[in-house]
Enzyme design. Structure first.
Site, PDB file in Angstrom:
ATOM      1  N   HIS A  31       0.853  -1.205   0.000  1.00 46.37           N
ATOM      2  CA  HIS A  31       0.000   0.000   0.000  1.00 46.37           C
ATOM      3  C   HIS A  31       0.882   1.246   0.000  1.00 46.37           C
ATOM      4  CE1 HIS A  31      -3.842   2.180   0.676  1.00 46.37           C
ATOM      5  NE2 HIS A  31      -3.022   3.074   1.215  1.00 46.37           N
ATOM      6  N   HIS A  33       1.549   5.128  -2.572  1.00 42.18           N
ATOM      7  CA  HIS A  33       0.980   5.991  -3.613  1.00 42.18           C
ATOM      8  C   HIS A  33       2.084   6.738  -4.349  1.00 42.18           C
ATOM      9  CE1 HIS A  33      -2.832   5.658  -1.316  1.00 42.18           C
ATOM     10  NE2 HIS A  33      -2.166   6.042  -0.253  1.00 42.18           N
ATOM     11  N   TYR A  49      -7.779  17.498  -1.536  1.00 44.13           N
ATOM     12  CA  TYR A  49      -6.526  18.046  -1.006  1.00 44.13           C
ATOM     13  C   TYR A  49      -5.522  18.155  -2.148  1.00 44.13           C
ATOM     14  CZ  TYR A  49      -4.937  13.166  -1.197  1.00 44.13           C
ATOM     15  OH  TYR A  49      -4.608  11.904  -1.633  1.00 44.13           O
ATOM     16  N   THR A  77      -6.730   9.654  -4.055  1.00 44.39           N
ATOM     17  CA  THR A  77      -7.921  10.412  -4.444  1.00 44.39           C
ATOM     18  C   THR A  77      -7.575  11.762  -5.068  1.00 44.39           C
ATOM     19  OG1 THR A  77      -8.092  11.316  -2.204  1.00 44.39           O
ATOM     20  CG2 THR A  77      -9.379   9.334  -2.697  1.00 44.39           C
ATOM     21  N   ARG A 124     -10.326   0.594  -6.497  1.00 42.60           N
ATOM     22  CA  ARG A 124     -10.550   1.016  -5.119  1.00 42.60           C
ATOM     23  C   ARG A 124     -11.874   1.755  -5.022  1.00 42.60           C
ATOM     24  NH1 ARG A 124      -7.024   5.401  -1.670  1.00 42.60           N
ATOM     25  NH2 ARG A 124      -6.955   4.283   0.308  1.00 42.60           N
ATOM     26  N   ARG A 130     -14.344  12.536   3.863  1.00 42.03           N
ATOM     27  CA  ARG A 130     -13.485  13.718   3.688  1.00 42.03           C
ATOM     28  C   ARG A 130     -12.616  13.602   2.437  1.00 42.03           C
ATOM     29  NH1 ARG A 130      -8.526  11.897   5.192  1.00 42.03           N
ATOM     30  NH2 ARG A 130      -8.687  10.017   6.432  1.00 42.03           N
ATOM     31  N   TYR A 157     -12.116   1.267   1.253  1.00 40.64           N
ATOM     32  CA  TYR A 157     -11.595   2.136   2.315  1.00 40.64           C
ATOM     33  C   TYR A 157     -12.785   2.790   3.010  1.00 40.64           C
ATOM     34  CZ  TYR A 157      -8.379   5.434   4.618  1.00 40.64           C
ATOM     35  OH  TYR A 157      -7.649   6.139   5.537  1.00 40.64           O
ATOM     36  N   HIS A 181      -6.324  -0.632   5.874  1.00 45.09           N
ATOM     37  CA  HIS A 181      -6.044  -0.204   7.250  1.00 45.09           C
ATOM     38  C   HIS A 181      -7.052  -0.745   8.283  1.00 45.09           C
ATOM     39  CE1 HIS A 181      -3.928   2.165   4.423  1.00 45.09           C
ATOM     40  NE2 HIS A 181      -4.664   3.251   4.453  1.00 45.09           N
ATOM     41  N   ASP A 257       2.156   2.942   3.195  1.00 41.78           N
ATOM     42  CA  ASP A 257       1.280   4.092   2.941  1.00 41.78           C
ATOM     43  C   ASP A 257       2.074   5.347   2.555  1.00 41.78           C
ATOM     44  OD1 ASP A 257      -1.212   5.297   2.569  1.00 41.78           O
ATOM     45  OD2 ASP A 257      -1.159   6.201   4.550  1.00 41.78           O
TER      46      ASP A 257
END
Ligand code: 0GY
Length: 304
Positions: A31, A33, A49, A77, A124, A130, A157, A181, A257
């Protein structure tokens, strides 16, 4: 295009320590990115974000530094359903990376095949409010049906409090389902309390459900160790991750992560995160399943 980071955004840890724990040969960081770089792969207009850049070269350098052999790169995302940065990273990984993409109902069969050729093996579905706007469940089910024909699986997720509401949808998915997670448990609650019991029940009753036992830095309330040289960080998460590893040793995965999106208080030293592994997978057998056998079975099934 130039992007301005979200105010307060923490950049990834530039000089991670060398872990004391030596991961087994052939270990997979399952996992992580890539972010952009934004000038080459612009962030999506609908993002919640704007991160710092985190390139494929930087990811591969971290992989080598920590002693891992392979990566599973998860579409973040901030790139929406534009998988170009992910595909570029996969295509430059010499077969040592697989991907988890985000696609919409409008994706064509040809685009799915291109993603597959680049190394994508999953989609995913994100339910963390959020991070993403709501996608209708019928759209997700349609996507799941289509990708199942390619032999892909679904990564989900969500946060622990939302599991009851999402249960029926998750149990209707036709593929292997990988939970990010541990479904984000609230680690201030007991490890044998009703909330985490529901997650354990989910895995017990659904033998197609796997879990990443990752992100102690995201779940921990006790946080990283004080600056006293001690490397047993995030200890309040240990009982949760250890329970999942011991109960479902064939269906667990682990990942750094990196580059750790949306952490507000501190940025973890990735070397310290690797030293978390022997606390949750205490024997060489469990470590080998977690880091090598399980991710290889899921993402590189063609390898002997
Ligand atoms: C994670 C967690 C987060 C973000 C994303 O794709 C993402 O933006 O995954 C988060 O903010 O909790 O898995 O990296």
């Amino acid at each position: 295009m130039q992007f301005e980071k979200t105010p307060g955004w923490l950049d990834w840890y530039a000089n991670p320590s060398k872990p004391r724990f030596k991961v087994p040969v052939g270990s997979v960081d399952a996992h992580c990115h890539v972010f952009g770089p934004g000038a080459e792969f612009p962030f999506a207009p609908e993002r919640k974000y704007t991160p710092c850049d985190a390139s494929k070269q930087q990811l591969f350098a971290l992989r080598d530094h920590l002693g891992f052999a392979r990566n599973v790169i998860v579409q973040a995302t901030c790139h929406g359903a534009d998988n170009r940065a992910l595909m570029d990273a996969l295509l430059h990984a010499n077969g040592m990376a697989r991907g988890v993409a985000t696609v919409k109902r409008s994706v064509t069969d040809r685009e799915l095949q291109e993603l597959h050729n680049a190394g994508v093996r999953a989609v995913r579905f994100n339910f963390v409010r959020r991070l993403v706007d709501f996608t209708p469940k019928d759209e997700l089910l349609e996507v799941a049906g289509r990708i199942s024909k390619l032999g892909w699986h679904v990564v989900i997720y969500f946060e622990a409090a939302d599991l009851p509401e999402l249960w029926d949808f998750f149990t209707a998915l036709p593929t292997t389902v990988v939970v990010d997670h541990m479904g984000r448990p609230d680690v201030s609650k007991p490890v044998d309390g009703p909330e985490f019991e529901l997650f354990v029940k989910f895995m017990r009753e659904q033998d197609n459900v796997w879990s990443k036992v990752s992100c102690p830095e995201r779940l921990s309330l006790s946080g990283p160790p004080a600056l006293n040289g001690e490397r047993n960080a995030y200890r309040d998460v240990v009982p949760f991750a250890r329970r999942i590893v011991q109960t479902f040793p064939e269906r667990v995965l682990w990942g750094t992560d990196w580059p750790h999106p949306n952490l507000k208080d501190h940025m973890p030293d990735d070397g310290l995160l690797v030293d978390f592994i022997p606390h949750i997978a205490a024997t060489p057998q469990l470590q080998h399943k977690l880091l090598v056998e399980n991710p290889m079975r899921l993402y590189w099934p063609e390898q002997p």
